[in-house]
Design an enzyme around this catalytic site. Structure first.
Site, mmCIF file in Angstrom:
data_model
loop_
_atom_site.group_PDB
_atom_site.id
_atom_site.type_symbol
_atom_site.label_atom_id
_atom_site.label_comp_id
_atom_site.label_asym_id
_atom_site.label_seq_id
_atom_site.Cartn_x
_atom_site.Cartn_y
_atom_site.Cartn_z
ATOM 1 N N TYR A 1 0.881 -1.173 0.000
ATOM 2 C CA TYR A 1 0.000 0.000 0.000
ATOM 3 C C TYR A 1 0.918 1.221 0.000
ATOM 4 C CZ TYR A 1 -4.056 -2.893 1.300
ATOM 5 O OH TYR A 1 -5.073 -3.822 1.317
ATOM 6 N N LYS B 1 -12.404 -4.891 2.772
ATOM 7 C CA LYS B 1 -13.450 -5.368 3.683
ATOM 8 C C LYS B 1 -14.766 -5.780 3.015
ATOM 9 C CE LYS B 1 -11.318 -5.313 7.456
ATOM 10 N NZ LYS B 1 -10.639 -6.588 7.381
ATOM 11 N N TYR C 1 -7.381 -5.284 9.940
ATOM 12 C CA TYR C 1 -7.168 -5.819 8.589
ATOM 13 C C TYR C 1 -7.466 -7.324 8.546
ATOM 14 C CZ TYR C 1 -5.069 -6.018 3.925
ATOM 15 O OH TYR C 1 -4.865 -6.176 2.573
ATOM 16 N N PRO D 1 -12.466 0.237 -1.155
ATOM 17 C CA PRO D 1 -11.714 -1.024 -1.134
ATOM 18 C C PRO D 1 -10.400 -0.985 -0.357
ATOM 19 C CG PRO D 1 -11.551 0.034 -3.286
ATOM 20 C CD PRO D 1 -12.531 0.835 -2.493
#
Ligand code: RFL
Ligand code: PHB
Length: 392
Positions: free
Chosen positions: A201, A296, A387, A292
């Site tokens: 990320y 989840k 997460y 997104p």
């Protein structure tokens, strides 16, 4: 036609619900507006939480997931010049699995169709009859043009954000919360081995980027684009250039390859409550949407139907109403946790419009938060437990 549970929608929520019910001997009928080929080709989510994998395993639909899926023990968070790994088992004792929603959907279709249980594809004119009645119904037109009425004891509205179920609940009893984000994700599926072992990320002043994957030979990558951007503005070279710039790190290279699919998805948070109206129960995207960034959406759909199947099984086998009565409030508690986490990840990682008067300030807030999340054990544990799936 008559069945115990009439299920509207053959996405992951509807398909898994039917499988969980049939595991307890409860029959259901699924109706779906699209064709099987269309549903199987839709490319969407890729990360499945620890608890969701447990549910899929217990439901007997995770054999291929365990063979072909990839267990990931963390993610990388990066900003220019720095890439940090968060080790989930160390932080919270759990992992996630990378396995495409497309593959999960194929597995669920195969199991249901092999068991000879019906799915009516390519139906139209779907409407829910008498949701407050003891025996509600679903009216629809079959693929061959025949009008049908499906009588049932409960209707499961698993028909996604654009379905008809949510709007069957009168506006006078519904509350909706919504946030539309000022950016979209452009996603590509590429025929190239991932350039990373776990998801990256990446925060970058030009916009967020994400490196995900579907297998050892297929990569899934995303870049933040303007909300009104169109795919025609993004030839493959421009996408790979943006990805390479936003994820650049000394000593690391991003491998590119042929693009198999590309598309732009707008981002919103949306919650509609209640998730029950008489004998109509909403599950998955029909009731809520998350951006997104926290991975989840699919997991919430799985959590909803796990709870809903349990409540319906207890109602039908033991005559218990308490779990059915508790369904909406209990499901919404998890929905709000995931909504907050997805909003938080989204706000931390996306570049604001530089023309926004607050953009320079917000950028410093993001960088400070990223440094905190990657250096404080408490903060990284918060990210890790959300997460991997915090069930409250
Ligand atoms: P779905 O998958 O939308 O399935 C709903 C099904 O209902 C059908 N339908 C109807 N059927 C009968 N009658 C009607 N009137 C109907 N109206 C609609 C539809 O054709 C469809 O087959 O909802 P479900 O089952 O709740 O599952 C939810 C997940 O699909 C969704 O949360 C995620 O895919 C969201 N999402 C992502 N989630 C993640 O966790 N990670 C991701 O990377 C991610 N990427 C995405 C996504 C969703 C996307 N969408 C919705 C455009 C990428 C995209 C492009
Ligand atoms: C994906 O693999 O499609 C994916 C993974 C993680 C996200 C969103 C999408 O946060």
């Amino acid at each position: 036609m008559r069945t115990r549970v009439g299920i509207i929608g053959a996405g992951p929520a509807g398909l898994l619900l039917s499988q969980l019910l049939s595991h307890h001997g409860i029959d259901s009928v699924i109706i779906e507006t699209r064709s099987q080929e269309y549903v199987e080709a839709r490319i969407r989510a890729g990360v499945i939480e620890h608890g969701a994998v447990q549910t899929l395993t217990e439901a007997g639909v995770a054999d291929r997931l365990h063979r072909e899926g990839m267990r990931h023990d963390g993610i990388y968070l990066q900003w220019p010049g720095e890439r940090h790994h968060l080790d989930f088992p160390d932080l919270c004792g759990q992992s996630v699995w990378v396995y495409g929603q497309t593959e999960l959907t194929k597995d669920l279709f195969r199991i249901r169709l092999e068991a000879g249980q019906p799915i009516h594809f390519e139906v139209s004119d779907v409407s829910i009859i008498d949701p407050l009645a003891e025996r509600p119904g679903i009216a629809f037109t079959d693929a061959d043009g025949t009008p049908q009425l499906l009588e049932c004891d409960a209707v499961a509205g698993c028909d996604g954000f654009h379905g008809v179920s949510r709007d069957t609940i009168p506006e006078s009893v519904r509350t909706v919360w919504q946030r539309i984000y000022p950016y979209s994700w452009l996603g590509i599926l590429a025929e190239v081995a991932p350039s990373t072992d776990e998801l990256i990320y990446a925060w970058h002043p030009e916009g967020f980027a994400l490196h995900s994957m579907r297998s050892h030979s297929i990569s899934r990558l995303y870049v933040q684009v303007a909300p009104d951007d169109v795919i025609e503005n993004w030839p493959d070279d421009r996408i790979w250039e943006a990805l390479a710039t936003r994820m650049a790190l000394d000593g690391w290279t991003l491998d590119s390859g042929p693009t198999l699919e590309k598309g732009i998805t707008p981002m919103r948070s949306f919650v509609s409550a209640p998730m029950r109206y008489g004998n109509l129960f909403l599950a998955g995207d029909a009731a809520h949407i998350v951006p997104p960034t926290g991975a989840k959406g699919l997991n919430l759909a799985i959590a909803d139907v796990t709870r809903l199947s349990d409540a319906l099984v207890r109602r039908f086998t033991e005559g218990r109403e308490d779990l059915v009565d508790a369904y909406s409030d209990a499901a919404l508690q998890r929905v709000w946790r995931s909504t907050h986490f997805s909003w938080w990840m989204t706000s931390m990682l996306h570049a604001d419009d530089p023309a926004d008067a607050n953009a320079a300030f917000l950028r410093q807030m993001q960088l400070s938060q990223l440094r905190y999340v990657t250096s404080s054990r408490a903060a990284s544990t918060t990210l890790a437990e959300n997460y991997t799936g915090f069930s409250g």
